[in-house]
Design an enzyme around this catalytic site. Structure first.
Site, PDB file in Angstrom:
ATOM      1  N   ALA A 354     -12.453 -41.757  -1.595  1.00 59.62           N
ATOM      2  CA  ALA A 354     -13.319 -40.924  -0.759  1.00 59.62           C
ATOM      3  C   ALA A 354     -12.859 -39.472  -0.815  1.00 59.62           C
ATOM      4  O   ALA A 354     -11.656 -39.194  -0.853  1.00 59.62           O
ATOM      5  CB  ALA A 354     -13.300 -41.431   0.672  1.00 59.62           C
ATOM      6  N   PRO A 355     -13.796 -38.516  -0.824  1.00 57.31           N
ATOM      7  CA  PRO A 355     -13.405 -37.103  -0.817  1.00 57.31           C
ATOM      8  C   PRO A 355     -12.760 -36.724   0.508  1.00 57.31           C
ATOM      9  O   PRO A 355     -12.936 -37.401   1.515  1.00 57.31           O
ATOM     10  CB  PRO A 355     -14.735 -36.373  -1.023  1.00 57.31           C
ATOM     11  CG  PRO A 355     -15.777 -37.328  -0.532  1.00 57.31           C
ATOM     12  CD  PRO A 355     -15.255 -38.698  -0.829  1.00 57.31           C
ATOM     13  N   GLY A 356     -12.024 -35.617   0.486  1.00 55.02           N
ATOM     14  CA  GLY A 356     -11.377 -35.150   1.711  1.00 55.02           C
ATOM     15  C   GLY A 356      -9.868 -35.304   1.638  1.00 55.02           C
ATOM     16  O   GLY A 356      -9.306 -35.773   0.649  1.00 55.02           O
ATOM     17  N   ILE A 357      -9.212 -34.909   2.714  1.00 57.48           N
ATOM     18  CA  ILE A 357      -7.752 -34.965   2.786  1.00 57.48           C
ATOM     19  C   ILE A 357      -7.304 -36.413   2.968  1.00 57.48           C
ATOM     20  O   ILE A 357      -7.811 -37.132   3.823  1.00 57.48           O
ATOM     21  CB  ILE A 357      -7.245 -34.092   3.954  1.00 57.48           C
ATOM     22  CG1 ILE A 357      -7.687 -32.635   3.748  1.00 57.48           C
ATOM     23  CG2 ILE A 357      -5.729 -34.175   4.079  1.00 57.48           C
ATOM     24  CD1 ILE A 357      -7.416 -31.735   4.938  1.00 57.48           C
ATOM     25  N   ARG A 358      -6.337 -36.854   2.165  1.00 56.16           N
ATOM     26  CA  ARG A 358      -5.843 -38.226   2.272  1.00 56.16           C
ATOM     27  C   ARG A 358      -5.104 -38.400   3.597  1.00 56.16           C
ATOM     28  O   ARG A 358      -4.335 -37.539   4.020  1.00 56.16           O
ATOM     29  CB  ARG A 358      -4.892 -38.556   1.117  1.00 56.16           C
ATOM     30  CG  ARG A 358      -5.445 -38.239  -0.262  1.00 56.16           C
ATOM     31  CD  ARG A 358      -6.462 -39.265  -0.717  1.00 56.16           C
ATOM     32  NE  ARG A 358      -7.065 -38.893  -1.985  1.00 56.16           N
ATOM     33  CZ  ARG A 358      -6.553 -39.180  -3.182  1.00 56.16           C
ATOM     34  NH1 ARG A 358      -5.407 -39.829  -3.259  1.00 56.16           N
ATOM     35  NH2 ARG A 358      -7.191 -38.821  -4.281  1.00 56.16           N
ATOM     36  N   GLY A 359      -5.313 -39.534   4.237  1.00 53.54           N
ATOM     37  CA  GLY A 359      -4.638 -39.821   5.491  1.00 53.54           C
ATOM     38  C   GLY A 359      -3.313 -40.531   5.276  1.00 53.54           C
ATOM     39  O   GLY A 359      -3.044 -41.070   4.202  1.00 53.54           O
ATOM     40  N   MET A 360      -2.472 -40.543   6.316  1.00 46.50           N
ATOM     41  CA  MET A 360      -1.174 -41.208   6.231  1.00 46.50           C
ATOM     42  C   MET A 360      -1.261 -42.692   6.557  1.00 46.50           C
ATOM     43  O   MET A 360      -0.349 -43.449   6.267  1.00 46.50           O
ATOM     44  CB  MET A 360      -0.175 -40.533   7.180  1.00 46.50           C
ATOM     45  CG  MET A 360       0.225 -39.143   6.760  1.00 46.50           C
ATOM     46  SD  MET A 360       1.581 -38.492   7.762  1.00 46.50           S
ATOM     47  CE  MET A 360       0.729 -38.181   9.298  1.00 46.50           C
ATOM     48  N   LYS A 375     -12.176 -48.705   4.606  1.00 48.61           N
ATOM     49  CA  LYS A 375     -10.861 -48.233   5.045  1.00 48.61           C
ATOM     50  C   LYS A 375      -9.879 -49.402   5.090  1.00 48.61           C
ATOM     51  O   LYS A 375     -10.118 -50.399   5.776  1.00 48.61           O
ATOM     52  CB  LYS A 375     -10.976 -47.578   6.425  1.00 48.61           C
ATOM     53  CG  LYS A 375     -11.977 -46.419   6.457  1.00 48.61           C
ATOM     54  CD  LYS A 375     -12.248 -45.909   7.859  1.00 48.61           C
ATOM     55  CE  LYS A 375     -11.093 -45.121   8.422  1.00 48.61           C
ATOM     56  NZ  LYS A 375     -11.468 -44.425   9.691  1.00 48.61           N
ATOM     57  N   ASP A 409     -18.638 -46.592  15.400  1.00 46.48           N
ATOM     58  CA  ASP A 409     -18.394 -48.031  15.405  1.00 46.48           C
ATOM     59  C   ASP A 409     -17.960 -48.469  14.006  1.00 46.48           C
ATOM     60  O   ASP A 409     -18.238 -47.800  13.010  1.00 46.48           O
ATOM     61  CB  ASP A 409     -19.664 -48.769  15.828  1.00 46.48           C
ATOM     62  CG  ASP A 409     -19.406 -50.215  16.213  1.00 46.48           C
ATOM     63  OD1 ASP A 409     -18.221 -50.586  16.382  1.00 46.48           O
ATOM     64  OD2 ASP A 409     -20.371 -50.975  16.352  1.00 46.48           O
TER      65      ASP A 409
END
Length: 619
Positions: A354-360, A375, A409
Site C-alpha cells: 500500500a502507498p504511504g508511510i510504512r507503519g511499525m 492489514k 470499521d
C-alpha cells in the site's frame, strides 16, 4: 463375536451417529436461537429509546456484537457432542479438522449435511443468514481444504431477490389522495412509539415544508405540480435505532424519480419525541449508513427485503456494508468475500504494498482495482509493550465501541487462500520477511492466517501535501473535529500523526490506526512544569517525571504543525487542543458518564436547529 482362527474376540458394535438431516436440524436450530435473540435486541432498543436509557442502549449494542460468536461456539459444542463416536469423526476420535483428509464416508456425510440444510431453508425468512451460520459452524469442524462449495455455502443456494416478510417490509402512503401533512403524521404514528410527541402536527408541517423546498429545487422547470399523481411515500416498517436517535428510512417517488430520505427522531429534555431532521438524497443517507458509525438495531423478520430496499436508496454501497450496518456483520463478511472472489476472477492486477508511510505495527497491502486494504500484524513489533494480543484487543475495542463517524470499521478474516500469481514479487518478499507466521505458501496458493480488511482512504498526510488552500482548511478543521469527537466518546487516539487518518469520498476525516488507542479515562493530561534552570530547558531530556499514561498537549504542535499552512489553519480552529485544560475538562465529562450526541447530519438538515439537546449524564 468374531472368530479369527481358534481365537475369539469381541468387537463393539458400530455406534450409529446422527443422520445428516439431524445435523442439519441441529445447526438450523442454533441459528434460529441466534436470530430470535438478535430480533429481541432490536425490540429492546425500542423500549430503551422510549425510556431514554442511553447507557442501556450502549450496553445492548456492545453485547449484541458478541451474540453471533457465542451461538456459533454453543452450536459447535452441541454438534461435537452429538458426533462423538460416529463415523463422521476421524478414526482417532478428534473432529474432522484433526487431519486434512476426510474418508470417503465422511466426505459423503458432510456433503449430505449441506444438501439437507438447503432443503430446510425452503420457507425460511432468513435463508442467507442461516447459510452463513452453517458456514461458521462447519469451519469449526472441517479442515480448510474443505472450505469450498461442496461443503460450505461459498455461493448462495437460496435466492432472496423477492423474499419478503409475512407483513410486507415497507408501508406505502399516498399524499396526493390524503394530503402531504396527513400522510406524514400517519407515517410517523404508525411506528407506535409508547412515548408522547412534543408536537407531531407542527413537526409534520416543518417536515413537509422542508421536503417540498428541496423537491422544488430538484424538479426541472415546467415539471407540473410538485406532487404528481404517481407520488408515493414508502417507508420501512421498523425504526432504525442507534445511540440516542431513531430513524425512519424510506423513499419518495414523484414524477418517476426516486428520492431516498430518512427522518431523524430525538427525545427532548422533557422526554418527548421530536422530528429532528430530514435527510434527503443518497449522500445524506450514505453518511447515515457510513462504515465509520455504530451498527443500527432494527427489528427485521426478513433482512434480505430490508437490504434490497436500502440498496435501491444507496446503489453505490455494497450489500456487504448494508448487512453489516444492520448488525449482521457475519453476513456482511460472507457477501464481502463473495464479491472479492468475483472481483479476483474478473481482474488481472496484482496485490502490492500500500502507498504511504510504512507503519511499525502493520504490514499493509492492497489490490489497486479494489477499494480496500489488507492489514497483517507484524511478527516483530518495534514498540514497547506491543504484541499481537494487544493489537487484536485494540481492534476488538473499536468494534465494540461507538465509532462516532470517526473510526473505520474492519472485517476480520482467518485462513484466507489467495492465488500466488496475483502477488507482486516485492509484496511476497515483504510478507515473508515481516509476517512469516501469518502466511503459508502452498503450491500456487498463499494462505493468510489472519488479516483485517478496511475501506481504502486517501491518507491525510498525502491529501494535505497536494490540497489547495481551501481544501486544506476544511481537512484540518475536520482533523481537529475528529480528535475532539473521539475524545468525547472516550477514545484517545494515541498517535495523532496525519498518516494515521484518512479522507473519505465525502471529505470526512477518519482515524484508522488503532494499535495505540486508549480510553480517555485512563490518561493523565498534564501541563509541562516550568524548567528549573536554563540548562534543563535546553536539554533534550525532560526535566520532569513522566508516567506511562501521561500526555502533554503542549507538545502536540512540535510533532503536528511543522507545515506553516497546516499550522495556521489548525490554530484558527483548534488552538485549544494544544493546551491541557481542554483535555482535562473532556476527561472529566467522560468520567461523569456524560453521553454526547454526534449528529450524522449537518445542522442545516435539522427542523429545529436552535434546539440542540444537551449532553446526557448518567443517572
Amino acid at each position: 463375536m468374531i472368530y479369527s482362527g481358534d481365537v475369539q474376540r469381541i468387537e463393539p458394535a458400530p455406534v450409529a451417529g446422527p443422520a445428516p438431516l439431524d445435523v442439519a436440524h441441529l445447526i438450523l436450530a442454533g441459528f434460529d436461537r441466534h436470530y430470535a435473540l438478535f430480533r429481541y435486541s432490536a425490540q429492546r432498543a425500542k423500549s430503551l429509546f422510549e425510556s431514554g436509557d442511553w447507557h442501556g442502549m450502549q450496553r445492548l449494542s456492545r453485547e449484541r456484537i458478541e451474540y453471533y460468536d457465542m451461538r456459533v461456539r454453543e452450536c459447535a459444542t452441541q454438534l461435537d457432542s452429538a458426533l462423538r463416536g460416529s463415523d463422521a469423526r476421524t478414526a482417532d476420535g478428534s473432529r474432522a479438522n484433526g487431519s486434512a483428509a476426510l474418508s470417503e464416508a465422511q466426505t459423503a456425510f458432510w456433503q449430505a449435511v449441506k444438501q439437507e440444510f438447503v432443503g430446510l431453508l425452503a420457507d425460511h425468512r432468513q435463508p442467507e443468514c442461516a447459510e452463513t451460520f452453517f458456514n461458521s459452524v462447519s469451519c469449526r469442524i472441517l479442515h480448510r481444504d474443505y472450505f469450498h462449495n461442496d461443503f460450505l455455502f461459498v455461493r448462495p443456494a437460496i435466492a432472496t431477490d423477492y423474499l419478503d416478510s409475512r407483513i410486507p417490509s415497507y408501508r406505502v402512503y399516498y399524499p396526493v389522495a390524503e394530503g402531504l401533512h396527513k400522510s406524514l403524521i400517519r407515517m410517523v404514528a404508525d411506528f407506535g412509539l409508547a412515548v408522547p410527541y412534543a408536537d407531531l402536527p407542527r413537526d409534520a408541517r416543518l417536515l413537509a415544508r422542508a421536503a417540498v423546498r428541496q423537491l422544488r429545487g430538484q424538479l426541472p422547470r415546467h415539471a407540473g405540480p410538485r406532487l404528481a399523481s404517481d407520488c408515493q411515500i414508502q417507508v420501512l416498517g421498523s425504526l432504525f435505532f442507534r445511540n440516542t436517535g431513531a430513524y425512519i428510512v424510506g423513499r419518495l417517488i414523484n414524477q418517476g424519480t426516486v428520492y431516498p430520505f430518512a427522518v431523524a427522531l430525538r427525545r427532548n429534555p422533557a422526554g418527548q419525541v421530536c422530528l429532528d431532521a430530514l435527510l434527503l438524497g443518497a449522500d445524506d443517507l450514505s453518511t447515515l449508513f457510513s462504515f465509520t458509525r455504530a451498527y443500527f438495531l432494527v427489528d427485521m423478520e426478513t433482512p434480505a427485503a430490508v437490504v434490497n430496499f436500502l440498496a435501491s436508496l444507496l446503489p453505490r454501497k455494497p450489500k456487504a456494508e448494508l448487512y453489516t450496518m444492520l448488525g449482521l456483520q457475519k453476513q456482511g463478511k460472507t457477501l464481502f468475500y463473495r464479491d472479492f472472489l468475483h472481483h479476483l476472477t474478473h481482474s488481472r492486477d496484482a496485490f502490492d504494498i500500500a502507498p504511504g508511510i510504512r507503519g511499525m505495527v502493520m504490514c499493509v497491502f492492497t489490490l489497486p482495482s479494489y477499494p480496500y486494504v489488507f492489514k497483517l500484524i507484524k511478527d516483530r513489533i518495534d514498540k514497547d509493550g506491543m504484541d499481537h494480543a494487544t493489537v487484536r484487543r485494540k481492534y476488538q475495542m473499536v468494534k465494540l465501541h461507538d465509532r462516532v463517524g470517526r473510526m473505520a470499521d474492519t472485517w476480520e478474516y482467518s485462513q484466507v487462500a489467495l492465488p500466488r500469481s496475483r502477488f507482486a514479487p516485492r509484496l511476497l518478499e515483504e510478507l515473508r520477511r515481516l509476517v512469516p507466521s501469518l502466511i503459508e505458501e502452498n503450491g500456487d496458493t498463499v494462505v493468510i492466517r489472519h488479516v483485517y480488511i478496511e475501506r481504502r482512504m486517501m491518507p491525510l498526510n498525502l491529501y494535505l501535501r497536494h490540497a489547495s488552500d481551501p481544501l486544506l482548511e476544511v481537512a484540518v478543521r475536520e482533523y481537529g473535529d475528529a480528535i475532539r469527537q473521539l475524545a468525547t466518546a472516550n477514545i484517545f487516539p494515541g498517535d495523532m500523526l496525519y498518516k494515521n487518518f484518512g479522507v473519505t469520498r465525502l471529505g470526512r476525516v477518519v482515524f484508522y490506526d488503532y494499535d495505540e488507542i486508549q480510553r480517555m479515562t485512563e490518561m493523565n493530561f498534564r501541563a509541562i512544569p516550568p524548567a528549573p534552570n536554563e540548562e534543563a530547558e535546553l536539554s533534550s531530556e525532560p526535566w520532569y517525571a513522566v508516567g506511562p499514561n501521561d500526555v502533554f498537549p503542549e507538545e502536540f504542535g512540535r510533532f503536528l504543525l511543522g507545515d506553516p499552512r497546516v499550522r495556521q489553519a489548525f490554530l484558527r480552529h483548534h488552538a485549544d487542543l494544544l493546551a491541557p485544560q481542554w483535555w482535562q475538562a473532556c476527561r472529566a465529562r467522560v468520567a461523569q458518564g456524560r453521553i454526547e450526541e454526534f449528529f450524522p447530519y449537518d445542522t442545516d438538515r435539522r427542523l429545529h436547529p436552535q434546539a440542540a439537546p444537551p449532553p446526557r449524564t448518567a443517572a
